[in-house]
Design an enzyme around this catalytic site. Structure first.
Site, short mmCIF file in Angstrom:
data_model
loop_
_atom_site.label_atom_id
_atom_site.label_comp_id
_atom_site.label_asym_id
_atom_site.label_seq_id
_atom_site.Cartn_x
_atom_site.Cartn_y
_atom_site.Cartn_z
NE ARG A 102 -3.90 0.58 1.85
CZ ARG A 102 -5.05 0.75 2.15
NH1 ARG A 102 -5.52 1.48 3.30
NH2 ARG A 102 -6.24 0.09 1.65
CG HIS A 129 -8.15 0.46 -3.34
ND1 HIS A 129 -7.62 -1.00 -2.79
CD2 HIS A 129 -8.94 0.71 -2.26
CE1 HIS A 129 -7.80 -1.10 -1.55
NE2 HIS A 129 -8.61 -0.13 -1.29
CD GLN A 132 -13.03 -1.33 -1.56
OE1 GLN A 132 -12.07 -1.23 -0.60
NE2 GLN A 132 -14.09 -1.85 -1.33
CG ASP A 222 -13.19 6.79 -1.42
OD1 ASP A 222 -13.34 6.55 -0.32
OD2 ASP A 222 -12.31 6.58 -2.26
CB CYS A 262 -14.11 1.43 -0.53
SG CYS A 262 -13.71 3.37 -0.70
NE ARG A 290 -10.79 -5.14 -0.17
CZ ARG A 290 -10.10 -4.17 0.03
NH1 ARG A 290 -10.36 -3.03 0.63
NH2 ARG A 290 -8.80 -4.51 -0.08
N1 NVA Z 1 -9.64 6.93 -1.60
C1 NVA Z 1 -9.50 6.45 -0.42
C2 NVA Z 1 -9.65 5.09 -0.45
C3 NVA Z 1 -9.44 4.52 1.12
C4 NVA Z 1 -9.98 2.90 1.07
C5 NVA Z 1 -7.96 6.77 -0.11
O1 NVA Z 1 -7.03 6.62 -0.94
O2 NVA Z 1 -7.73 7.10 1.00
N1 CP Z 2 -11.46 -0.06 1.69
C1 CP Z 2 -10.19 -0.04 2.27
O1 CP Z 2 -9.23 -0.39 1.43
O2 CP Z 2 -10.14 -0.02 3.31
P1 CP Z 2 -8.67 0.12 4.37
O3 CP Z 2 -8.06 1.65 4.02
O4 CP Z 2 -9.15 0.13 5.79
O5 CP Z 2 -8.00 -0.90 4.05
#
Ligand code: NVA
Ligand code: CP
Length: 308
Positions: A102, A129, A132, A222, A262, A290
């Site tokens: 990540r 992502h 997701q 989101d 998400c 997930r």
């Molecule tokens: N768009 C959000 C998704 C979190 C799962 C982020 O990148 O923070």
């Molecule tokens: N939706 C998702 O990826 O959640 P987290 O950021 O908690 O992993």
């Protein structure tokens, strides 16, 4: 070697096969069975940003399948200047059967693919992502029985989640409508790249959330400020206010339209409590899936799907 750095790697058949394995393993778990398909395998998680769902769903998936997971932040791994990324990648790759990462910059994901000789899974980067989106289409299919002809409507920021959802929908021939404020929409370059891969992609961009939801099967949103954009939060609050998913907006959608997010959600900003906790919300089924789809993905990626 297979990777899931981006959904551009997958065909419709690949996605359907991952869904098939995920559904089988979900059903087995509900019947109390946890087949040890990945016994002895090691999954390393290398994260630069916080996570609840991605980290724990992958770790739980691996535990259910009999394997082991090891978590490190990028800083702990030495990416804060202790060691070069290429050296870290080579070493981690030699210990691991796959790496879930990540990151902020997607370049880090690309570098892992280049240097670690093991499958790489993008557990979210600023660009996309994919896990997701994969899981979300699995959830939609489970909930609506089919994806065919179903209309996915995404309201909000044209971010990593929006990009991956658009690509996933295009691969599985699902129409997608995205409604974002001016300046926050998917770039024409991205839409062109998707259309180049999938010429039949049915992607509609609009600035009007009211008309966008009018024929929705799914209404999805989101956060307005993603991880790394915290400093823009206040400015974005003003700009995105007309794009909030509230009872008034949902009243313009068909009665049967499901709500998805998400998560994590900023309740009171992009979505109100009445919607996220309402009877049409499937956000917790979406979050649970997930883990089931993480299993399907791991089993498929590590090449042992014929075993089930
Ligand atoms: N768009 C959000 C998704 C979190 C799962 C982020 O990148 O923070
Ligand atoms: N939706 C998702 O990826 O959640 P987290 O950021 O908690 O992993």
């Amino acid at each position: 070697m297979k990777h899931l750095d981006s959904l551009f790697r997958l065909t419709a058949d690949d996605m359907r096969e991952i869904f098939r394995i995920s559904a089988v393993l979900k059903q087995k778990l509900q019947q109390g069975h946890r087949p040890a398909l990945l016994a002895g395998r090691v999954m390393t998680l290398l994260f630069e940003k916080p996570s609840l769902r991605t980290r724990i769903s992958f770790e739980s998936a691996m535990a259910h399948l009999g394997g082991t997971s090891l978590f490190m932040t990028c800083a702990e791994a030495g990416l804060n200047g202790r060691e070069s990324l290429s050296d870290i990648a080579r070493v981690l790759g030699s210990y691991s059967d796959c790496i879930v990462t990540r990151t902020f910059s997607h370049r880090l994901v690309d570098d892992l693919v280049k240097h670690a000789e093991t499958p790489i899974i993008n557990g979210l980067s600023d660009l996309g992502h994919p896990c997701q989106a994969l899981s979300d289409l699995f959830t939609i299919r489970e909930e609506l029985g089919t994806l065919e002809g179903k209309r996915l409507v995404y309201i909000g920021d044209g971010n990593n989640v929006a990009r991956s959802l658009t690509l996933a929908a295009a691969i599985l021939e699902m129409p997608i409508v995205l409604s974002s404020p001016l300046g926050y929409e998917l770039t024409p370059e991205y839409v062109d790249v998707v259309k180049k891969k999938i010429p039949g992609a049915n992607i509609t961009l609009t600035y009007d959330p009211q008309s966008a939801v009018s024929r929705a099967d799914i209404v999805y949103t989101d956060v307005w400020a993603s991880m790394g954009q915290e400093a823009e939060q206040e400015k974005r609050k003003q700009i995105f206010a007309p794009y909030q998913i509230n009872g008034k907006l949902m009243a313009l959608a068909p009665k049967s339209a499901r709500f998805m997010h998400c998560l994590p959600a900023k309740r009171g900003l992009e979505v109100t409590d009445e919607v996220v906790d309402g009877i049409n919300s499937i956000v917790f089924q979406q979050a649970e899936n997930r883990m089931h789809v993480a299993k399907g993905l791991l089993v498929w990626l590590l090449g042992i799907s014929p075993a089930i």
